[in-house]
Design a protein around this motif. Structure first.
Motif, PDB file in Angstrom:
ATOM      1  N   GLN A  18      38.216   8.055 147.466  1.00  0.00           N
ATOM      2  CA  GLN A  18      39.282   8.656 146.664  1.00  0.00           C
ATOM      3  C   GLN A  18      38.809   9.903 145.926  1.00  0.00           C
ATOM      4  N   ASN A  19      39.779  10.769 145.634  1.00  0.00           N
ATOM      5  CA  ASN A  19      39.581  11.946 144.785  1.00  0.00           C
ATOM      6  C   ASN A  19      38.500  12.867 145.337  1.00  0.00           C
ATOM      7  N   CYS A  20      38.738  13.389 146.549  1.00  0.00           N
ATOM      8  CA  CYS A  20      37.789  14.273 147.225  1.00  0.00           C
ATOM      9  C   CYS A  20      38.495  15.566 147.631  1.00  0.00           C
ATOM     10  N   GLN A  21      37.795  16.699 147.502  1.00  0.00           N
ATOM     11  CA  GLN A  21      38.300  17.983 147.970  1.00  0.00           C
ATOM     12  C   GLN A  21      37.284  18.607 148.909  1.00  0.00           C
ATOM     13  N   ALA A  22      37.785  19.210 150.002  1.00  0.00           N
ATOM     14  CA  ALA A  22      36.899  19.866 150.965  1.00  0.00           C
ATOM     15  C   ALA A  22      37.488  21.200 151.377  1.00  0.00           C
ATOM     16  N   GLY A  23      36.619  22.150 151.659  1.00  0.00           N
ATOM     17  CA  GLY A  23      37.069  23.451 152.119  1.00  0.00           C
ATOM     18  C   GLY A  23      35.887  24.272 152.570  1.00  0.00           C
ATOM     19  N   SER A  24      36.169  25.370 153.210  1.00  0.00           N
ATOM     20  CA  SER A  24      35.132  26.351 153.510  1.00  0.00           C
ATOM     21  C   SER A  24      35.780  27.720 153.414  1.00  0.00           C
ATOM     22  N   ASN A  25      34.982  28.748 153.390  1.00  0.00           N
ATOM     23  CA  ASN A  25      35.492  30.093 153.188  1.00  0.00           C
ATOM     24  C   ASN A  25      35.064  30.976 154.355  1.00  0.00           C
ATOM     25  N   PRO A  26      35.991  31.427 155.221  1.00  0.00           N
ATOM     26  CA  PRO A  26      37.441  31.256 155.126  1.00  0.00           C
ATOM     27  C   PRO A  26      37.873  29.817 155.405  1.00  0.00           C
ATOM     28  N   ASP A  27      39.165  29.570 155.244  1.00  0.00           N
ATOM     29  CA  ASP A  27      39.684  28.218 155.449  1.00  0.00           C
ATOM     30  C   ASP A  27      39.332  27.708 156.837  1.00  0.00           C
ATOM     31  N   PRO A  28      38.945  26.438 156.942  1.00  0.00           N
ATOM     32  CA  PRO A  28      38.615  25.877 158.253  1.00  0.00           C
ATOM     33  C   PRO A  28      39.860  25.693 159.113  1.00  0.00           C
ATOM     34  N   ASP A  76      39.467  19.646 161.563  1.00  0.00           N
ATOM     35  CA  ASP A  76      39.437  18.498 160.666  1.00  0.00           C
ATOM     36  C   ASP A  76      38.085  18.464 159.955  1.00  0.00           C
ATOM     37  N   ILE A  77      38.079  18.626 158.652  1.00  0.00           N
ATOM     38  CA  ILE A  77      36.802  18.753 157.960  1.00  0.00           C
ATOM     39  C   ILE A  77      36.452  17.575 157.058  1.00  0.00           C
ATOM     40  N   MET A  78      37.385  16.657 156.853  1.00  0.00           N
ATOM     41  CA  MET A  78      37.076  15.544 155.962  1.00  0.00           C
ATOM     42  C   MET A  78      37.826  14.297 156.408  1.00  0.00           C
ATOM     43  N   ASN A  79      37.117  13.185 156.431  1.00  0.00           N
ATOM     44  CA  ASN A  79      37.720  11.888 156.692  1.00  0.00           C
ATOM     45  C   ASN A  79      37.240  10.893 155.651  1.00  0.00           C
ATOM     46  N   VAL A 105      42.280   4.845 151.319  1.00  0.00           N
ATOM     47  CA  VAL A 105      41.839   6.223 151.135  1.00  0.00           C
ATOM     48  C   VAL A 105      42.920   6.920 150.324  1.00  0.00           C
ATOM     49  N   TYR A 106      42.542   7.564 149.227  1.00  0.00           N
ATOM     50  CA  TYR A 106      43.531   8.098 148.291  1.00  0.00           C
ATOM     51  C   TYR A 106      43.104   9.466 147.767  1.00  0.00           C
ATOM     52  N   ASN A 107      44.056  10.393 147.741  1.00  0.00           N
ATOM     53  CA  ASN A 107      43.880  11.708 147.127  1.00  0.00           C
ATOM     54  C   ASN A 107      42.714  12.473 147.727  1.00  0.00           C
ATOM     55  N   LEU A 108      42.725  12.609 149.055  1.00  0.00           N
ATOM     56  CA  LEU A 108      41.811  13.502 149.747  1.00  0.00           C
ATOM     57  C   LEU A 108      42.555  14.797 150.036  1.00  0.00           C
ATOM     58  N   GLN A 109      41.947  15.927 149.683  1.00  0.00           N
ATOM     59  CA  GLN A 109      42.590  17.222 149.841  1.00  0.00           C
ATOM     60  C   GLN A 109      41.663  18.195 150.562  1.00  0.00           C
ATOM     61  N   SER A 110      42.259  19.046 151.401  1.00  0.00           N
ATOM     62  CA  SER A 110      41.507  20.147 151.992  1.00  0.00           C
ATOM     63  C   SER A 110      42.257  21.445 151.739  1.00  0.00           C
ATOM     64  N   VAL A 118      44.072  24.750 152.481  1.00  0.00           N
ATOM     65  CA  VAL A 118      44.874  25.382 153.526  1.00  0.00           C
ATOM     66  C   VAL A 118      45.532  26.612 152.921  1.00  0.00           C
ATOM     67  N   GLY A 119      45.230  27.783 153.477  1.00  0.00           N
ATOM     68  CA  GLY A 119      45.779  29.007 152.908  1.00  0.00           C
ATOM     69  C   GLY A 119      45.364  29.235 151.474  1.00  0.00           C
ATOM     70  N   GLY A 120      44.176  28.774 151.137  1.00  0.00           N
ATOM     71  CA  GLY A 120      43.658  28.943 149.787  1.00  0.00           C
ATOM     72  C   GLY A 120      44.147  27.914 148.793  1.00  0.00           C
ATOM     73  N   VAL A 121      45.010  26.992 149.249  1.00  0.00           N
ATOM     74  CA  VAL A 121      45.580  25.994 148.339  1.00  0.00           C
ATOM     75  C   VAL A 121      45.128  24.604 148.768  1.00  0.00           C
ATOM     76  N   PHE A 122      44.657  23.809 147.837  1.00  0.00           N
ATOM     77  CA  PHE A 122      44.267  22.437 148.158  1.00  0.00           C
ATOM     78  C   PHE A 122      45.525  21.608 148.428  1.00  0.00           C
ATOM     79  N   THR A 123      45.539  20.983 149.592  1.00  0.00           N
ATOM     80  CA  THR A 123      46.703  20.260 150.078  1.00  0.00           C
ATOM     81  C   THR A 123      46.318  18.836 150.404  1.00  0.00           C
ATOM     82  N   ALA A 124      47.134  17.881 149.988  1.00  0.00           N
ATOM     83  CA  ALA A 124      46.826  16.480 150.224  1.00  0.00           C
ATOM     84  C   ALA A 124      46.769  16.184 151.718  1.00  0.00           C
TER      85      ALA A 124
END
Length: 213
Positions: free
Chosen positions: A164-174, A177-180, A197-202, A204-210
């Motif tokens: 739960q409560n995880c954020q993933a990203g890379s620059n530029p946006d991936p 699938d970057i997180m499970n 599994v709860y509140n995982l976000q990656s 997308v377009g610079g915005v964290f999306t559930a």
């Protein structure tokens, strides 16, 4: 997951404490070497509810079991890091443990490339780890990767685990699938129950999306 601190002198003789192998258990001192030695002792490990900092990957060469321990990753940007990696080993248990993967969001572009809290696998294609139980394991923290990853495994149980409560990203946006949360592949004859599994976000377009809730 809140664990109760237990003095290592109170642990049953069938268990060993990481403190007996030099661990500090203060959540900031790197206890990787001591945890590895305890896991390789030939007895199950009881963490006594303490928090053990791990820098990189702890991969014991033998392993009976582990319970009542909290872990925090000190090297969240290390490529392919797995706080605890059980590889080519069978007949073990992991119970009542928590993992904190840290707060670094940009750590690669693939769910296989970085930041597993717990990785269980066989290193040889066509071979399998067998007969193990993972129960009451919780994972939090940011960055790409599969938080609980089990590959090339048979005859096992995963019960009452949470990510739960995880954020993933890379620059530029991936673009992949970057997180499970709980990632099980090339596996058979297993039970997965009472997990969430709860509140995982990656990003997308610079915005964290559930992704998973």
């Amino acid at each position: 997951m809140a664990l109760t601190k237990v003095s290592h002198s109170m642990i049953s003789g069938s268990f060993v404490s990481p403190l007996d192998y030099g661990a500090v258990g203060n959540g900031s001192t790197n206890d990787l070497a001591a945890i590895k030695l305890a896991c390789e002792s030939g007895k199950a490990v009881d963490g006594g509810g303490l928090t053990y900092a791990i820098s990189g990957t702890c991969q014991p060469t033998s392993f009976v079991g582990l319970q009542n321990a909290n872990f925090i990753q000190l090297s969240p940007t290390t490529a392919s890091v797995a706080t605890l990696a059980i590889v080519d080993l069978s007949n073990f248990f992991i119970d009542n443990c928590s993992f904190n993967m840290g707060s670094t969001v940009d750590t690669g572009s693939s769910d296989d490339s970085s930041k597993n809290a717990l990785r269980i696998t066989h290193s040889t294609e066509g071979s399998y780890v067998t007969n193990f139980k993972v129960t009451r394991v919780s994972v939090t923290g940011d960055g790409s990767g599969s938080r609980i990853q089990i590959r090339r495994a048979k005859r096992f149980t995963v019960d009452n685990c949470s990510v739960q409560n995880c954020q993933a990203g890379s620059n530029p946006d991936p673009t992949n699938d970057i997180m499970n949360g709980i990632d099980i592949g090339d596996a058979a004859n297993y039970t997965l129950s009472n997990c969430y599994v709860y509140n995982l976000q990656s990003r997308v377009g610079g915005v964290f999306t559930a992704r998973y809730t």
